[in-house]
Scaffold this active site. Structure first.
Site, PDB file in Angstrom:
ATOM      1  N   GLY A  92      84.200  85.211  38.840  1.00  0.00           N
ATOM      2  CA  GLY A  92      83.185  85.887  39.549  1.00  0.00           C
ATOM      3  C   GLY A  92      83.716  86.558  40.764  1.00  0.00           C
ATOM      4  O   GLY A  92      83.121  87.610  41.311  1.00  0.00           O
ATOM      5  N   ASP A  93      84.587  85.858  41.624  1.00  0.00           N
ATOM      6  CA  ASP A  93      85.027  86.464  42.909  1.00  0.00           C
ATOM      7  C   ASP A  93      85.845  87.544  42.681  1.00  0.00           C
ATOM      8  O   ASP A  93      85.679  88.524  43.325  1.00  0.00           O
ATOM      9  CB  ASP A  93      86.088  85.333  43.377  1.00  0.00           C
ATOM     10  CG  ASP A  93      85.207  84.197  43.876  1.00  0.00           C
ATOM     11  OD1 ASP A  93      84.426  84.088  44.523  1.00  0.00           O
ATOM     12  OD2 ASP A  93      85.642  83.059  43.349  1.00  0.00           O
ATOM     13  N   SER A  94      86.801  87.681  41.581  1.00  0.00           N
ATOM     14  CA  SER A  94      87.546  88.958  41.242  1.00  0.00           C
ATOM     15  C   SER A  94      86.441  90.288  41.045  1.00  0.00           C
ATOM     16  O   SER A  94      86.744  91.269  41.395  1.00  0.00           O
ATOM     17  CB  SER A  94      88.395  88.759  40.049  1.00  0.00           C
ATOM     18  OG  SER A  94      87.597  88.432  39.156  1.00  0.00           O
TER      19      SER A  94
END
Length: 461
Positions: free
Chosen positions: A255-257
């Protein structure tokens, strides 16, 4: 570096993996005894999103986050040094530390420490200025109170660049000027529980529309893991971006990526749909390369930014997983310009020789040098997409050299398979394979099929 940075705002965590082996259970409970533990630390939360973004592009990344004065904060500062520029918000309550106990590639427990909500000091003027003038702002909310602070929200509301908001169930609502909000499927279902039931695309689309009305934001992209992402602007048909199939990998940090890649694309002038498509591709490659556990393994973007990069997604992850289980890695190669039955027969036979098949294809420049200026007929990116759609192809890698020797030395397959008229002769790649004990083999070729023949027939027609 570009003049205007990407600014990441949110909760910085310290993530720790305690990785060991387990061969027995404890006598008092059915739980594994984890031995030979190795401690691996990395930035987490907004800090992870920041280092991913910094590794992915040439733009400076600034992290605005609460930082305490404890040992965890000191370690976090060390991990960030040289990667991103930190503007710390004074904070108390202790650094949030998340420890995963892992046996091989599997987590068996997670231990969290640090206050659930940080005690924040005032937002530094330097941080407010950075947010206002950023090329884009990524808000990575991990529910510790940063995004609920009045001065932080005021600064975000004044941002001149597009705002991407990655929400958290315990976090604050996105600011109304957010260009894009990126909840995952579970987060969207939790917040918009009354909008729809089920997990089909119709339900996801209904929730995305409900979230846009609730938050007053420009667009919502609901991330769906291996299914890709659904992008809604609040009306009309949503856009669904499928994900590239990934074998193995670690989804931690996906999700961060995704959010980091979307913010970078918007900072570079992409429209929202283009940013979401780029983010899905980037997140798939990120997971295939090991996810958050491989955060410092060189270029986090992998092939991002290189010609034909769309094709180089996941080969290392596929190979690592097969080798970890004691399997056999098979590779083959060629131009594969106009895929025909001869290619399909060879690829299917090659896959039968082992536990995965990696196809190495010549880049467009390489094909032109080998076949002449009128070739290739199909670009490397499109050739790779066609090959990846075949059920017996596990990964595709593009190489720019005239021979696959360099890419073979990097991948080191157990078997190199070629189809055609090589029977009884030594394959050109055989000598390279011998250096690590690999074997080059020849497969029967389906006679009467070749790309050159197809091109010639088309000219006659």
């Amino acid at each position: 570096m570009s003049a205007r940075p990407l600014v990441v705002v949110g909760d910085a965590l310290l993530d720790v993996d305690l990785v060991g082996s387990a061969s027995r259970l404890t006598p008092d409970a059915p739980v594994p005894v984890v031995e030979d533990i190795e401690r691996r630390e990395r930035p987490g939360g907004a800090a992870l999103a920041a280092v991913i973004a910094a590794a992915a592009g040439s733009r400076e990344v600034v992290l605005v986050a609460p930082i305490d004065s404890d040992d965890g904060a000191a370690r976090l500062r060390e991990l960030l040094a040289g990667r991103v520029r930190l503007i710390a918000i004074p904070a108390g309550g202790g650094t949030a530390v998340k420890q995963r106990v892992r046996v091989g590639d599997h987590s068996v427990a997670r231990l969290d420490s640090g206050a659930p909500v940080a005690t924040l000091g005032p937002l530094p003027a330097e941080a407010a200025e950075a947010i206002r003038d950023a090329a884009a702002v990524l808000v990575a909310d991990y529910g510790r109170g940063t995004t609920a602070a009045a001065d932080v929200r005021e600064a975000l509301g004044a941002a001149r660049g597009p705002v991407v908001w990655d929400p958290h169930p315990r976090g604050a609502d996105p600011v109304p000027n957010a260009r894009l909000v990126t909840p995952n499927g579970a987060e969207a279902a939790r917040v918009a529980a009354d909008a729809a039931t089920g997990n089909g695309l119709a339900a996801v689309g209904a929730r995305a529309e409900a979230l846009i009305r609730l938050w007053g934001v420009g667009a919502v992209a609901v991330t769906l893991g291996s299914r890709g992402a659904l992008l809604s602007y609040g009306s009309g048909a949503p856009m669904v971006v499928p994900a590239v199939a990934v074998t193995g990998g670690d989804p931690c940090g996906a999700g961060d990526s995704f959010a980091a890649a979307a913010a970078l694309a918007l900072a570079d002038g992409a429209v929202t749909g283009e940013a979401v498509a780029a983010a899905v591709a980037f997140a798939s490659a990120f997971v295939a390369r090991g996810g958050a556990t491989a955060w410092d393994a060189g270029d986090a973007a992998g092939a991002a930014g290189r010609p034909d990069a769309v094709a180089d997604t996941g080969a290392e992850g596929v190979i690592a997983q097969v080798r970890a289980s004691g399997g056999t890695v098979v590779a083959t190669g060629g131009c594969f310009d106009l895929l025909h039955p001869g290619h399909v027969a060879t690829l299917r036979a090659a896959r039968g020789l082992g536990d995965c098949l990696v196809v190495c294809i010549n880049s467009d420049a390489s094909v032109r040098r080998l076949k002449g200026p009128s070739r290739p007929l199909v670009t490397a990116g499109d050739r790779a997409r066609v090959l990846e759609a075949l059920e017996f192809v596990d990964a595709v890698v593009v190489f720019d050299e005239d021979t696959p020797a360099e890419v073979l030395d990097r991948l080191r397959p157990d078997v190199w398979a070629k189809g055609g008229d090589y029977a009884g002769a030594d394959l050109p790649e055989a000598e390279v394979l011998r250096t690590w004990g690999g074997q080059a083999v020849v497969l029967p070729y389906l006679d009467g099929h070749s790309t050159t023949a197809l091109v010639e027939r088309s000219r006659v027609w």
